[in-house]
Design a protein around this motif. Structure first.
Motif, PDB file in Angstrom:
ATOM      1  N   ALA A  35     -14.246   9.753  -4.356  1.00 28.77           N
ATOM      2  CA  ALA A  35     -13.380   9.231  -4.970  1.00 28.77           C
ATOM      3  C   ALA A  35     -12.352   8.225  -4.045  1.00 28.77           C
ATOM      4  O   ALA A  35     -12.496   8.422  -2.773  1.00 28.77           O
ATOM      5  N   SER A  37     -12.389   4.946  -3.325  1.00 29.35           N
ATOM      6  CA  SER A  37     -13.563   3.685  -2.551  1.00 29.35           C
ATOM      7  C   SER A  37     -14.239   4.809  -1.624  1.00 29.35           C
ATOM      8  O   SER A  37     -14.643   4.355  -0.595  1.00 29.35           O
ATOM      9  N   ASP A  38     -14.858   5.814  -2.242  1.00 28.02           N
ATOM     10  CA  ASP A  38     -15.978   6.656  -1.436  1.00 28.02           C
ATOM     11  C   ASP A  38     -15.207   7.354  -0.202  1.00 28.02           C
ATOM     12  O   ASP A  38     -16.167   7.505   0.733  1.00 28.02           O
ATOM     13  N   CYS A  59     -11.682  11.681 -13.549  1.00 26.46           N
ATOM     14  CA  CYS A  59     -12.290  10.855 -12.825  1.00 26.46           C
ATOM     15  C   CYS A  59     -11.782   9.297 -12.805  1.00 26.46           C
ATOM     16  O   CYS A  59     -11.878   8.338 -11.893  1.00 26.46           O
ATOM     17  N   GLU A  60     -11.635   8.937 -14.266  1.00 28.29           N
ATOM     18  CA  GLU A  60     -11.377   7.532 -14.785  1.00 28.29           C
ATOM     19  C   GLU A  60      -9.865   7.144 -14.035  1.00 28.29           C
ATOM     20  O   GLU A  60      -9.688   6.165 -13.491  1.00 28.29           O
ATOM     21  N   SER A  63     -10.294   6.673 -10.235  1.00 32.13           N
ATOM     22  CA  SER A  63     -10.617   5.390 -10.193  1.00 32.13           C
ATOM     23  C   SER A  63      -9.760   4.378 -10.390  1.00 32.13           C
ATOM     24  O   SER A  63      -9.997   3.233  -9.615  1.00 32.13           O
ATOM     25  N   ASP A  64      -9.085   4.315 -11.584  1.00 32.62           N
ATOM     26  CA  ASP A  64      -8.137   3.496 -11.630  1.00 32.62           C
ATOM     27  C   ASP A  64      -7.048   3.291 -10.898  1.00 32.62           C
ATOM     28  O   ASP A  64      -6.555   1.968 -10.358  1.00 32.62           O
ATOM     29  N   ASP A  66      -7.316   4.044  -7.478  1.00 36.76           N
ATOM     30  CA  ASP A  66      -7.980   3.347  -6.533  1.00 36.76           C
ATOM     31  C   ASP A  66      -8.187   1.894  -6.706  1.00 36.76           C
ATOM     32  O   ASP A  66      -7.826   1.156  -5.715  1.00 36.76           O
ATOM     33  N   GLY A  67      -8.564   1.658  -7.655  1.00 37.32           N
ATOM     34  CA  GLY A  67      -8.761  -0.062  -8.026  1.00 37.32           C
ATOM     35  C   GLY A  67      -7.467  -0.868  -7.968  1.00 37.32           C
ATOM     36  O   GLY A  67      -7.677  -1.974  -7.834  1.00 37.32           O
ATOM     37  N   SER A  70      -6.399   0.011  -3.459  1.00 38.18           N
ATOM     38  CA  SER A  70      -7.463   0.039  -2.462  1.00 38.18           C
ATOM     39  C   SER A  70      -7.228  -1.176  -1.684  1.00 38.18           C
ATOM     40  O   SER A  70      -6.969  -2.225  -2.013  1.00 38.18           O
ATOM     41  N   ARG A  73     -10.374  -3.491  -1.079  1.00 35.01           N
ATOM     42  CA  ARG A  73     -11.112  -4.071  -2.323  1.00 35.01           C
ATOM     43  C   ARG A  73     -10.007  -5.485  -2.381  1.00 35.01           C
ATOM     44  O   ARG A  73      -8.999  -5.291  -2.426  1.00 35.01           O
ATOM     45  N   SER A  76      -7.874  -5.824  -5.455  1.00 34.34           N
ATOM     46  CA  SER A  76      -6.892  -4.667  -6.088  1.00 34.34           C
ATOM     47  C   SER A  76      -5.561  -5.273  -5.983  1.00 34.34           C
ATOM     48  O   SER A  76      -5.176  -6.456  -5.305  1.00 34.34           O
TER      49      SER A  76
END
Length: 382
Positions: A35, A37-38, A59-60, A63-64, A66-67, A70, A73, A76
């Motif tokens: 999770a 960005s890995d 998990c969603e 991810s959101d 992080d998006g 981050s 990215r 972001s």
């Protein structure tokens, strides 16, 4: 005193071991998955309700989040804000906006000890994630780097590392952040995991889960009673901060969490490097103090050295994982006595360790080994 031996489900800074879809005496245990960005891992064990749907939704959310924040990215919300000019209003998502508002509140609560605007200082000291990833590693795994900034460079950078130079505004159903100084840059790494955990707890409510233990890179949250213990407590372990190199570390101690309680640990041993260019090696950690200098580092003439005693590990327990996240960092920055006073002030529990001593704030059910660096350990008597 009677010692109580704990079966540790997780170590703070480690993960829960399990297999996705497998049942561990009634609990569905989800194998750690990457999770943020890995870069870190998320795992969970849950009981009751629609656990598969809950896990997918969590998990969603992670991810959101992080998006939105981050720094790896370029698209972001946080990367766009950091790249913006002074006075440029940047529209951001709900997650980025809430994370900033929380971080600003915790900055005020901790008198600047938790600072989401310290990113330029981390880059100056080469303790940001990108710099640490590129550093040379010795045979024992320690990172090494050849130089440190000057006191003048630290002072000039610290001048614009203030979250109060960022304005937050909601208008027409949208959210905006605006910097007054283009050099200001934010990093929510010290709170994003705890914030994501708190959002995931809302999912547990929604999907009828009765009992769960969530873990994002060692940020733990115990939800409901643990069904397999008669007292309902969740027993966890805290990773020892010494030696620094992870493969040789064991557990420092074990403690119990009640349902509705989070536990978060920060320390000087996770992200650091060694500078060997001076008369003696200097250990430099990513946690930056209010003076712009990493914790444990002090001035030595025109150079730097490590101080006599500083916090090497701080675990904070409380209702909000985001607040535990911020407070654990703040305690490291404030030091042994002032960190303890902060936890007492806000009513959160905790464990604070230096290389010489430790203290327990609040009623923490705890089991420790017989000794801690020569000091008689605390033994929990139920």
């Amino acid at each position: 005193m009677k010692k109580r031996v704990y079966a540790c489900f997780a170590a703070l800074a480690a993960v829960i071991v399990g297999a996705s879809g497998c049942s561990a005496v009634g609990y569905t245990v989800y194998r750690p998955t990457f999770a943020f960005s890995d870069d870190i891992l998320f795992s969970a064990r849950m009981l009751g309700g629609r656990v598969d749907y809950a896990y997918e939704r969590m998990c969603e959310i992670i991810s959101d989040v992080d998006g939105a924040v981050s720094l790896t990215r370029a698209d972001s919300d946080l990367s766009r804000l950091n790249a913006a000019a002074a006075g440029e209003r940047v529209e951001v998502s709900e997650y980025a906006y809430e994370l900033f508002c929380l971080s600003r509140d915790y900055y005020e609560l901790t008198d600047g000890a938790f600072n989401c605007a310290a990113s330029p200082l981390c880059e100056l000291w080469h303790t940001d994630a990108a710099s640490l990833a590129e550093m040379e590693r010795k045979a024992d795994g320690e990172r090494v780097y050849g130089s440190l900034p000057t006191a003048e460079e630290v002072a000039s950078t610290l001048a614009y590392c203030n979250p109060e130079s960022v304005a937050a505004e909601e208008a027409d159903g949208k959210r905006y952040l605006t910097k007054s100084d283009a050099r200001t840059a934010l990093d929510f790494g010290g709170i994003a995991k705890g914030y994501a955990i708190d959002k995931c707890v809302e999912v547990l409510d929604e999907y009828g889960v009765s009992s769960a233990l969530l873990d994002i890179a060692g940020n733990l949250y115990a939800y409901g009673d643990y069904a397999l213990n008669t007292d309902g407590l969740w027993n966890i372990g805290i990773t020892a901060p010494r030696p620094r190199v992870a493969p040789t570390r064991g557990l420092l101690c074990a403690l119990s969490l009640s349902g509705g309680e989070s536990a978060v640990t920060s320390g000087d041993y996770m992200r650091y490097y060694v500078c060997e260019s001076g008369d003696a090696p200097v250990y430099v950690t990513h946690i930056t103090g209010r003076d712009g200098v990493p914790i444990g580092v002090v001035a030595d003439g025109e150079g730097w050295k490590n101080g006599e005693e500083f916090v090497v590990s701080a675990t904070v327990l409380g209702e909000s994982s985001a607040m535990c996240d911020a407070l654990s960092t703040a305690v490291c920055v404030l030091g042994y006595e002032d960190g303890a006073a902060l936890l007492q002030k806000v009513g959160y529990k905790g464990l604070i360790f230096t290389e010489k001593r430790y203290t327990i704030i609040g009623n923490v059910p705890l089991y420790k080994p017989d000794e801690y660096d020569g000091h008689k350990a605390y033994e929990y008597e139920p």
